[in-house]
Design a protein around this motif. Structure first.
Motif, PDB file in Angstrom:
ATOM      1  N   UNK A  49      61.589  -9.090  21.588  1.00  0.00           N
ATOM      2  CA  UNK A  49      61.957 -10.499  21.458  1.00  0.00           C
ATOM      3  C   UNK A  49      61.371 -11.152  20.215  1.00  0.00           C
ATOM      4  N   UNK A  50      60.318 -10.545  19.642  1.00  0.00           N
ATOM      5  CA  UNK A  50      59.685 -11.139  18.463  1.00  0.00           C
ATOM      6  C   UNK A  50      60.323 -10.675  17.157  1.00  0.00           C
ATOM      7  N   UNK A  51      61.356  -9.853  17.242  1.00  0.00           N
ATOM      8  CA  UNK A  51      62.010  -9.369  16.028  1.00  0.00           C
ATOM      9  C   UNK A  51      62.851 -10.506  15.447  1.00  0.00           C
ATOM     10  N   UNK A  52      62.661 -10.765  14.169  1.00  0.00           N
ATOM     11  CA  UNK A  52      63.365 -11.887  13.546  1.00  0.00           C
ATOM     12  C   UNK A  52      64.775 -11.518  13.111  1.00  0.00           C
ATOM     13  N   UNK A  53      65.026 -10.228  12.940  1.00  0.00           N
ATOM     14  CA  UNK A  53      66.358  -9.817  12.489  1.00  0.00           C
ATOM     15  C   UNK A  53      67.397 -10.129  13.560  1.00  0.00           C
ATOM     16  N   UNK A  54      68.516 -10.670  13.127  1.00  0.00           N
ATOM     17  CA  UNK A  54      69.605 -10.962  14.065  1.00  0.00           C
ATOM     18  C   UNK A  54      70.559  -9.783  14.181  1.00  0.00           C
ATOM     19  N   UNK A  55      70.172  -8.649  13.598  1.00  0.00           N
ATOM     20  CA  UNK A  55      71.081  -7.503  13.568  1.00  0.00           C
ATOM     21  C   UNK A  55      70.738  -6.474  14.634  1.00  0.00           C
ATOM     22  N   UNK A  56      69.990  -6.882  15.645  1.00  0.00           N
ATOM     23  CA  UNK A  56      69.750  -5.989  16.780  1.00  0.00           C
ATOM     24  C   UNK A  56      70.399  -6.557  18.035  1.00  0.00           C
ATOM     25  N   UNK A  57      71.024  -5.678  18.817  1.00  0.00           N
ATOM     26  CA  UNK A  57      71.624  -6.050  20.094  1.00  0.00           C
ATOM     27  C   UNK A  57      71.131  -5.104  21.180  1.00  0.00           C
ATOM     28  N   UNK A  58      71.063  -5.611  22.405  1.00  0.00           N
ATOM     29  CA  UNK A  58      70.793  -4.786  23.584  1.00  0.00           C
ATOM     30  C   UNK A  58      71.915  -5.038  24.580  1.00  0.00           C
ATOM     31  N   UNK A  59      72.491  -3.976  25.107  1.00  0.00           N
ATOM     32  CA  UNK A  59      73.562  -4.144  26.091  1.00  0.00           C
ATOM     33  C   UNK A  59      73.581  -2.978  27.065  1.00  0.00           C
ATOM     34  N   UNK A  60      74.358  -3.126  28.117  1.00  0.00           N
ATOM     35  CA  UNK A  60      74.487  -2.076  29.117  1.00  0.00           C
ATOM     36  C   UNK A  60      75.506  -1.030  28.716  1.00  0.00           C
ATOM     37  N   UNK A  61      75.439   0.127  29.362  1.00  0.00           N
ATOM     38  CA  UNK A  61      76.346   1.225  29.047  1.00  0.00           C
ATOM     39  C   UNK A  61      77.797   0.843  29.301  1.00  0.00           C
ATOM     40  N   UNK A  62      78.071   0.175  30.421  1.00  0.00           N
ATOM     41  CA  UNK A  62      79.446  -0.227  30.704  1.00  0.00           C
ATOM     42  C   UNK A  62      79.963  -1.201  29.640  1.00  0.00           C
ATOM     43  N   UNK A  63      79.123  -2.159  29.254  1.00  0.00           N
ATOM     44  CA  UNK A  63      79.537  -3.112  28.220  1.00  0.00           C
ATOM     45  C   UNK A  63      79.823  -2.398  26.912  1.00  0.00           C
ATOM     46  N   UNK A  64      79.027  -1.396  26.613  1.00  0.00           N
ATOM     47  CA  UNK A  64      79.252  -0.599  25.407  1.00  0.00           C
ATOM     48  C   UNK A  64      80.622   0.076  25.445  1.00  0.00           C
TER      49      UNK A  64
END
Length: 369
Positions: A49-64
């Motif tokens: 959560x402390x990463x300033x880059x907006x180029x990281x995403x986290x998602x679920x396998x189904x959403x992927x």
């Protein structure tokens, strides 16, 4: 570049390894972290959560599968279908019968059925000559997959195709903790279900698709609990011996047999978390209680496991547990730092008939008064 796969024991810091890699990637790099469960996604997201880059995403396998494979290329299979959301079903038996064409994969509102999503994703990859992979390569520099043991069936086909891409990929999980699966109805790759997924990865490593490491050090628990965990699964799998590196000590460390008639006294003295295979009407002492599967992810000082008949038979004869039972019991036995209590009927009698591999490991506990 071969994908990196790390299969690691419970308490080895698998999610921390992903978070560390995300934090240390180049700021301009784009990355995506995937895991099956919602709790897993929240865990990854909280650690980065402390990463300033907006180029990281986290998602679920189904959403992927929906967002990056199915929806963008669905016209190659079914034109005019507006795929959105997800209709989660535990198995195909929960889907109405006699649905064909696009209705085999989607409900009437165009939400894909979760149990058939990977089959559709595989077909789209084949119909488009892997066009979704080229799209992914244009979007992401890094792809991280946590809790990979939850993938099975056609999801492994998709995983292999992703691993063959040019994206820098890191995959981690613990095959011993295979208590969940993306689809219970998918029979493809059934020989690799559960802990046998290690064989699937070994084969891909031999083929040069991935670099495989087996991490055996756990910071969560002591050597006695590590030894118990190593006895749960089939030794023919040749998994490395677990190193229990937790060095803390207390007045009650190790693995114990506790008579079920003494459970109240044991809970009062040592305050363990109670773990059970399933909900039952059995009266239990006032304590924190989890089922085996839902205990995954927690860490406690002590647990007391309400043993099943197969677990008790295993203690006496070393007869292998069924895959699902072994995974659940492994999860339960690796939740704690100091002690595991195995609650059984007639503990004193059982202690004299334990299989040889348990004799030096398991201690009989009895009330002091």
């Amino acid at each position: 570049m071969a994908s990196e796969v790390q299969l690691a024991v419970a308490g080895s810091g698998k999610t921390s390894a992903i978070a560390s890699r995300i934090e240390n990637q180049f700021p301009e790099a784009a990355s995506l972290a995937l895991t099956f469960t919602k709790n897993g996604q929240l865990e990854i997201a909280s650690r980065v959560s402390n990463i300033t880059s907006s180029r990281h995403e986290t998602m679920g396998w189904y959403s992927f599968l929906v967002n990056h494979i199915v929806r963008p290329y669905l016209p190659a299979k079914f034109d005019g279908i507006n795929a959105h959301g997800l209709n989660f079903v535990d198995h195909d038996g929960q889907i109405p019968r006699n649905r064909s064409g696009w209705k085999y994969y989607f409900d009437d509102s165009h939400q894909p059925y979760s149990s058939r999503l990977s089959v559709l994703a595989k077909q789209i990859l084949e119909l488009t000559t892997d066009a979704p992979l080229r799209r992914l390569e244009a979007i992401y520099d890094h792809l991280y997959i946590d809790e990979v043991q939850d993938l099975g069936g056609n999801d492994l086909v998709v995983l292999e195709k992703v691993m063959r891409s040019s994206i820098d990929i890191f995959v981690t999980g613990d095959v011993r903790q295979s208590v969940l699966t993306t689809s219970r109805s998918d029979r493809l790759n059934s020989v690799y279900r559960g802990v046998n997924l290690v064989t699937w990865f070994r084969e891909r490593a031999t083929a040069g698709i991935c670099d495989l490491t087996l991490a055996e050090t756990s910071q969560r628990f002591n050597p006695a609990i590590a030894r118990l965990s190593d006895l749960v699964h089939d030794p023919a799998l040749a998994l490395p011996a677990t190193l229990g590196a937790f060095s803390g000590t207390s007045d009650h460390d190790g693995v114990f047999l506790v008579d079920d008639t003494h459970l109240d006294e044991y809970v009062q003295e040592w305050q363990p978390t109670l773990l059970r295979a399933m909900v039952s009407t059995r009266a239990l002492p006032e304590a924190e209680i989890f089922n085996f599967g839902t205990s995954k992810g927690i860490t406690r000082d002590r647990v007391a496991i309400l043993t099943t008949s197969p677990i008790r038979k295993w203690l006496l004869s070393r007869e292998l547990l069924a895959a699902k039972s072994a995974a659940g019991f492994y999860v339960a036995a690796t939740r704690c730092r100091y002690s595991v209590a195995l609650v059984v009927p007639q503990a004193k009698k059982m202690s004299t008939h334990l299989h040889a591999e348990f004799c030096a490991l398991v201690q009989l506990w009895e009330p002091s008064n």
